[in-house]
Design a protein around this motif. Structure first.
Motif, PDB file in Angstrom:
ATOM      1  N   THR A 183       1.672  -4.376   4.776  1.00 44.23           N
ATOM      2  CA  THR A 183       1.722  -3.127   4.009  1.00 44.23           C
ATOM      3  C   THR A 183       0.534  -3.028   3.073  1.00 44.23           C
ATOM      4  O   THR A 183       0.211  -3.984   2.361  1.00 44.23           O
ATOM      5  CB  THR A 183       3.020  -3.073   3.166  1.00 44.23           C
ATOM      6  N   ILE A 185      -0.698  -0.976  -0.157  1.00 44.35           N
ATOM      7  CA  ILE A 185      -0.238  -0.101  -1.234  1.00 44.35           C
ATOM      8  C   ILE A 185      -1.452   0.484  -1.952  1.00 44.35           C
ATOM      9  O   ILE A 185      -2.373  -0.244  -2.324  1.00 44.35           O
ATOM     10  CB  ILE A 185       0.621  -0.871  -2.256  1.00 44.35           C
ATOM     11  N   ALA A 214       8.086   1.593  -8.841  1.00 46.81           N
ATOM     12  CA  ALA A 214       7.658   2.367  -7.661  1.00 46.81           C
ATOM     13  C   ALA A 214       6.940   1.470  -6.650  1.00 46.81           C
ATOM     14  O   ALA A 214       7.117   1.623  -5.435  1.00 46.81           O
ATOM     15  CB  ALA A 214       6.751   3.512  -8.097  1.00 46.81           C
ATOM     16  N   LYS A 217       9.654  -0.622  -4.896  1.00 46.60           N
ATOM     17  CA  LYS A 217      10.433   0.242  -4.003  1.00 46.60           C
ATOM     18  C   LYS A 217       9.659   0.542  -2.732  1.00 46.60           C
ATOM     19  O   LYS A 217      10.205   0.508  -1.616  1.00 46.60           O
ATOM     20  CB  LYS A 217      10.798   1.539  -4.722  1.00 46.60           C
ATOM     21  N   ALA A 218       8.365   0.805  -2.880  1.00 44.57           N
ATOM     22  CA  ALA A 218       7.531   1.115  -1.717  1.00 44.57           C
ATOM     23  C   ALA A 218       7.394  -0.092  -0.802  1.00 44.57           C
ATOM     24  O   ALA A 218       7.561   0.010   0.415  1.00 44.57           O
ATOM     25  CB  ALA A 218       6.154   1.596  -2.171  1.00 44.57           C
ATOM     26  N   LYS A 221      10.290  -1.120   1.573  1.00 45.10           N
ATOM     27  CA  LYS A 221      10.486  -0.330   2.795  1.00 45.10           C
ATOM     28  C   LYS A 221       9.582  -0.826   3.929  1.00 45.10           C
ATOM     29  O   LYS A 221       9.755  -0.422   5.078  1.00 45.10           O
ATOM     30  CB  LYS A 221      10.202   1.147   2.505  1.00 45.10           C
ATOM     31  N   ALA A 226       1.402   3.075   1.738  1.00 48.01           N
ATOM     32  CA  ALA A 226       2.169   3.873   0.783  1.00 48.01           C
ATOM     33  C   ALA A 226       1.312   4.175  -0.435  1.00 48.01           C
ATOM     34  O   ALA A 226       0.594   3.306  -0.938  1.00 48.01           O
ATOM     35  CB  ALA A 226       3.440   3.144   0.353  1.00 48.01           C
ATOM     36  N   VAL A 228       1.419   5.180  -4.385  1.00 52.56           N
ATOM     37  CA  VAL A 228       2.394   4.904  -5.439  1.00 52.56           C
ATOM     38  C   VAL A 228       1.836   5.313  -6.791  1.00 52.56           C
ATOM     39  O   VAL A 228       0.706   4.932  -7.129  1.00 52.56           O
ATOM     40  CB  VAL A 228       2.748   3.403  -5.452  1.00 52.56           C
ATOM     41  N   PRO A 230       4.611   8.151  -5.392  1.00 57.12           N
ATOM     42  CA  PRO A 230       4.380   9.142  -4.329  1.00 57.12           C
ATOM     43  C   PRO A 230       3.847  10.471  -4.857  1.00 57.12           C
ATOM     44  O   PRO A 230       2.989  11.089  -4.225  1.00 57.12           O
ATOM     45  CB  PRO A 230       5.764   9.298  -3.690  1.00 57.12           C
ATOM     46  N   LYS A 234       0.516  11.047  -3.059  1.00 54.07           N
ATOM     47  CA  LYS A 234       0.628  11.313  -1.628  1.00 54.07           C
ATOM     48  C   LYS A 234      -0.055  12.629  -1.270  1.00 54.07           C
ATOM     49  O   LYS A 234      -0.631  12.781  -0.179  1.00 54.07           O
ATOM     50  CB  LYS A 234       2.103  11.354  -1.226  1.00 54.07           C
TER      51      LYS A 234
END
Length: 252
Positions: A183, A185, A214, A217-218, A221, A226, A228, A230, A234
Protein backbone atom coordinates in the motif's frame (compact mmCIF):
# COMPACT_ATOMS: atom_id res chain seq x y z
CA UNK A 1 -5.74 -9.26 11.53
CA UNK A 2 -2.19 -8.17 10.76
CA UNK A 3 -1.29 -7.79 14.40
CA UNK A 4 2.49 -7.32 14.63
CA UNK A 5 3.53 -3.97 13.17
CA UNK A 6 6.95 -2.36 12.71
CA UNK A 7 6.99 1.43 12.29
CA UNK A 8 10.13 3.35 11.38
CA UNK A 9 10.47 6.98 12.35
CA UNK A 10 8.28 6.18 15.35
CA UNK A 11 9.78 8.59 17.88
CA UNK A 12 7.60 11.55 16.89
CA UNK A 13 5.08 12.93 14.44
CA UNK A 14 3.08 10.58 12.27
CA UNK A 15 5.05 7.52 13.35
CA UNK A 16 4.28 8.05 17.04
CA UNK A 17 0.70 9.02 16.21
CA UNK A 18 0.09 5.85 14.20
CA UNK A 19 1.63 3.80 17.01
CA UNK A 20 -0.87 5.25 19.49
CA UNK A 21 -3.83 4.40 17.25
CA UNK A 22 -2.56 0.88 16.53
CA UNK A 23 -1.87 0.22 20.23
CA UNK A 24 -5.41 1.32 21.05
CA UNK A 25 -6.63 -1.31 18.59
CA UNK A 26 -4.60 -4.08 20.21
CA UNK A 27 -1.65 -4.36 17.83
CA UNK A 28 1.80 -5.45 19.01
CA UNK A 29 4.40 -2.91 17.96
CA UNK A 30 8.07 -2.67 17.06
CA UNK A 31 9.06 1.00 17.26
CA UNK A 32 12.24 2.07 15.47
CA UNK A 33 14.01 5.45 15.35
CA UNK A 34 17.25 7.19 16.29
CA UNK A 35 15.91 8.89 19.42
CA UNK A 36 15.59 5.90 21.72
CA UNK A 37 14.70 7.95 24.77
CA UNK A 38 11.56 9.08 22.98
CA UNK A 39 10.79 5.55 21.88
CA UNK A 40 11.15 4.30 25.45
CA UNK A 41 8.82 7.02 26.73
CA UNK A 42 6.29 6.14 24.03
CA UNK A 43 6.59 2.43 24.84
CA UNK A 44 5.93 3.12 28.53
CA UNK A 45 2.94 5.29 27.63
CA UNK A 46 1.45 2.63 25.37
CA UNK A 47 1.98 -0.25 27.80
CA UNK A 48 0.44 1.73 30.65
CA UNK A 49 -2.64 2.52 28.57
CA UNK A 50 -2.89 -0.90 26.88
CA UNK A 51 -1.30 -3.58 29.09
CA UNK A 52 -2.36 -6.42 26.80
CA UNK A 53 0.01 -5.47 23.98
CA UNK A 54 3.73 -5.98 23.46
CA UNK A 55 6.02 -3.14 22.41
CA UNK A 56 9.67 -3.50 21.44
CA UNK A 57 12.05 -0.57 20.94
CA UNK A 58 14.84 -0.53 18.35
CA UNK A 59 17.56 2.07 17.80
CA UNK A 60 17.64 2.74 14.07
CA UNK A 61 19.29 5.23 11.77
CA UNK A 62 17.70 4.24 8.46
CA UNK A 63 20.75 5.54 6.60
CA UNK A 64 22.73 2.72 8.21
CA UNK A 65 21.45 0.10 5.78
CA UNK A 66 22.97 -2.88 7.55
CA UNK A 67 21.21 -1.73 10.69
CA UNK A 68 17.88 -1.64 8.83
CA UNK A 69 18.16 -5.35 8.04
CA UNK A 70 19.35 -6.12 11.58
CA UNK A 71 16.44 -4.25 13.19
CA UNK A 72 13.86 -6.06 11.05
CA UNK A 73 15.37 -9.35 12.21
CA UNK A 74 15.37 -8.17 15.84
CA UNK A 75 11.72 -7.16 15.60
CA UNK A 76 10.82 -10.49 14.01
CA UNK A 77 12.50 -12.27 16.89
CA UNK A 78 10.90 -10.17 19.61
CA UNK A 79 7.36 -10.28 18.24
CA UNK A 80 7.51 -13.71 16.62
CA UNK A 81 7.15 -12.35 13.09
CA UNK A 82 5.95 -9.15 11.43
CA UNK A 83 2.58 -8.81 9.74
CA UNK A 84 3.01 -5.19 8.61
CA UNK A 85 5.96 -2.86 8.09
CA UNK A 86 5.31 0.88 7.81
CA UNK A 87 8.10 2.67 5.93
CA UNK A 88 7.61 6.05 7.53
CA UNK A 89 11.01 7.54 8.47
CA UNK A 90 11.79 10.64 6.46
CA UNK A 91 13.22 14.14 6.24
CA UNK A 92 11.85 17.43 4.95
CA UNK A 93 15.13 19.34 4.55
CA UNK A 94 16.04 21.04 1.31
CA UNK A 95 16.46 24.15 -0.75
CA UNK A 96 15.77 25.42 -4.24
CA UNK A 97 18.02 23.63 -6.70
CA UNK A 98 21.06 25.71 -7.60
CA UNK A 99 21.19 27.74 -4.38
CA UNK A 100 23.98 25.90 -2.57
CA UNK A 101 21.78 23.52 -0.59
CA UNK A 102 23.06 20.32 -2.17
CA UNK A 103 24.08 18.79 1.17
CA UNK A 104 20.58 19.18 2.59
CA UNK A 105 18.95 17.94 -0.63
CA UNK A 106 21.27 14.93 -0.71
CA UNK A 107 20.47 14.09 2.91
CA UNK A 108 16.76 14.16 2.13
CA UNK A 109 17.25 12.03 -0.99
CA UNK A 110 19.29 9.43 0.89
CA UNK A 111 16.88 9.25 3.83
CA UNK A 112 13.61 9.36 1.92
CA UNK A 113 14.52 7.12 -1.00
CA UNK A 114 17.67 5.01 -0.56
CA UNK A 115 16.89 4.26 3.08
CA UNK A 116 13.28 3.49 2.12
CA UNK A 117 14.62 1.03 -0.45
CA UNK A 118 16.57 -0.72 2.32
CA UNK A 119 13.45 -0.89 4.50
CA UNK A 120 11.39 -2.32 1.64
CA UNK A 121 14.08 -4.90 0.86
CA UNK A 122 14.27 -6.05 4.48
CA UNK A 123 10.50 -6.17 4.90
CA UNK A 124 9.85 -8.03 1.67
CA UNK A 125 12.54 -10.61 2.41
CA UNK A 126 10.64 -11.45 5.58
CA UNK A 127 7.25 -11.41 3.88
CA UNK A 128 8.40 -13.68 1.04
CA UNK A 129 9.84 -16.07 3.60
CA UNK A 130 6.57 -16.33 5.53
CA UNK A 131 4.41 -15.89 2.39
CA UNK A 132 2.36 -13.14 4.03
CA UNK A 133 2.62 -9.52 5.08
CA UNK A 134 1.64 -5.95 4.37
CA UNK A 135 4.16 -3.34 3.23
CA UNK A 136 3.00 0.24 3.77
CA UNK A 137 5.02 3.03 2.17
CA UNK A 138 4.33 6.60 3.30
CA UNK A 139 4.64 8.89 0.29
CA UNK A 140 3.09 12.38 0.08
CA UNK A 141 0.58 14.34 -1.97
CA UNK A 142 3.59 16.35 -3.13
CA UNK A 143 4.61 13.26 -5.12
CA UNK A 144 1.89 14.05 -7.67
CA UNK A 145 4.05 16.67 -9.43
CA UNK A 146 7.39 18.39 -9.35
CA UNK A 147 7.29 20.90 -6.50
CA UNK A 148 9.02 24.29 -6.29
CA UNK A 149 11.70 25.70 -4.02
CA UNK A 150 12.56 23.80 -0.82
CA UNK A 151 10.03 21.06 -1.69
CA UNK A 152 11.67 19.99 -4.96
CA UNK A 153 13.88 17.19 -3.65
CA UNK A 154 11.38 16.08 -1.02
CA UNK A 155 8.62 15.71 -3.61
CA UNK A 156 10.93 13.86 -5.99
CA UNK A 157 11.85 11.33 -3.29
CA UNK A 158 8.20 10.78 -2.43
CA UNK A 159 7.41 10.18 -6.09
CA UNK A 160 10.30 7.74 -6.14
CA UNK A 161 9.08 5.70 -3.18
CA UNK A 162 5.58 5.61 -4.69
CA UNK A 163 7.00 4.08 -7.88
CA UNK A 164 9.15 1.73 -5.81
CA UNK A 165 6.05 0.46 -4.01
CA UNK A 166 4.19 0.09 -7.30
CA UNK A 167 7.03 -1.96 -8.74
CA UNK A 168 7.00 -4.27 -5.71
CA UNK A 169 3.22 -4.57 -6.09
CA UNK A 170 3.67 -5.46 -9.76
CA UNK A 171 6.03 -8.28 -8.82
CA UNK A 172 3.23 -9.88 -6.79
CA UNK A 173 0.72 -10.04 -9.65
CA UNK A 174 -0.14 -13.60 -10.52
CA UNK A 175 2.00 -15.14 -7.78
CA UNK A 176 -0.05 -17.81 -6.05
CA UNK A 177 0.19 -18.80 -2.42
CA UNK A 178 1.20 -15.35 -1.20
CA UNK A 179 -0.87 -13.14 1.08
CA UNK A 180 1.31 -10.07 0.58
CA UNK A 181 -0.12 -6.62 -0.03
CA UNK A 182 1.64 -3.34 -0.80
CA UNK A 183 0.00 0.00 0.00
CA UNK A 184 1.17 3.49 -0.89
CA UNK A 185 -0.25 6.22 1.33
CA UNK A 186 -0.29 9.82 0.11
CA UNK A 187 -0.77 12.05 3.16
CA UNK A 188 -1.93 15.61 2.66
CA UNK A 189 -1.21 18.27 5.26
CA UNK A 190 -1.12 16.62 8.69
CA UNK A 191 0.37 18.56 11.61
CA UNK A 192 3.70 17.11 12.78
CA UNK A 193 7.15 18.20 13.91
CA UNK A 194 8.32 18.14 10.29
CA UNK A 195 5.96 20.88 9.14
CA UNK A 196 5.76 23.11 12.22
CA UNK A 197 5.66 26.74 11.16
CA UNK A 198 4.82 26.06 7.50
CA UNK A 199 2.15 28.70 7.10
CA UNK A 200 0.95 27.96 3.58
CA UNK A 201 -0.29 24.51 4.60
CA UNK A 202 -2.49 25.65 7.51
CA UNK A 203 -5.64 26.17 5.46
CA UNK A 204 -5.95 22.44 4.66
CA UNK A 205 -4.06 20.96 7.60
CA UNK A 206 -5.60 18.53 10.07
CA UNK A 207 -4.29 17.88 13.56
CA UNK A 208 -1.94 14.97 14.21
CA UNK A 209 -4.47 12.67 15.87
CA UNK A 210 -7.09 13.15 13.14
CA UNK A 211 -4.48 12.57 10.46
CA UNK A 212 -3.01 9.48 12.11
CA UNK A 213 -6.42 7.90 12.62
CA UNK A 214 -7.09 8.45 8.94
CA UNK A 215 -3.71 6.93 8.04
CA UNK A 216 -4.37 3.79 10.08
CA UNK A 217 -7.92 3.47 8.76
CA UNK A 218 -6.63 3.69 5.19
CA UNK A 219 -3.80 1.19 5.60
CA UNK A 220 -6.00 -1.37 7.32
CA UNK A 221 -8.13 -1.59 4.18
CA UNK A 222 -4.91 -2.61 2.37
CA UNK A 223 -5.61 -0.72 -0.87
CA UNK A 224 -2.97 -0.26 -3.55
CA UNK A 225 -3.06 3.51 -2.96
CA UNK A 226 -4.89 5.94 -0.68
CA UNK A 227 -4.97 9.72 -0.24
CA UNK A 228 -5.24 10.73 3.41
CA UNK A 229 -7.41 12.32 4.65
CA UNK A 230 -9.69 11.41 1.71
CA UNK A 231 -11.21 14.89 1.68
CA UNK A 232 -10.02 17.07 0.07
CA UNK A 233 -6.97 15.15 -1.15
CA UNK A 234 -8.72 12.46 -3.19
CA UNK A 235 -10.22 15.27 -5.27
CA UNK A 236 -7.10 17.47 -5.33
CA UNK A 237 -4.77 14.65 -6.42
CA UNK A 238 -5.99 14.43 -10.05
CA UNK A 239 -5.87 18.22 -10.32
CA UNK A 240 -2.27 18.24 -9.14
CA UNK A 241 -1.36 15.56 -11.67
CA UNK A 242 -2.84 17.25 -14.71
CA UNK A 243 -3.14 21.00 -14.05
CA UNK A 244 -0.57 23.48 -15.40
CA UNK A 245 2.37 24.01 -13.05
CA UNK A 246 1.23 27.55 -12.30
CA UNK A 247 -2.02 26.19 -10.89
CA UNK A 248 -0.21 23.52 -8.90
CA UNK A 249 2.02 26.18 -7.30
CA UNK A 250 -1.08 27.93 -5.98
CA UNK A 251 -2.34 24.69 -4.41
CA UNK A 252 0.87 24.18 -2.44
Amino acid sequence: MRRNVLITGASSGLGAGMARVLAEQGHHLALAARRTERLEALRDELLAAHPGIRVSVHALDVNDHDQVFAVVKEAVGELGGLDRVVVNAGLGKGGRIGTGRFAANRETAMTNFVAALAQCEAAMEHFYERKAGHLVVISSMSAMRGMPSSMTTYAATKAGVAHLAEGIRSDLIGRRGLDIKVTTIYPGYIASEMNEGVEQEARMMVDTETGCRALVKAMQKEPAEASVPPWPWKAIGPVMKHAPLGVVRKLV
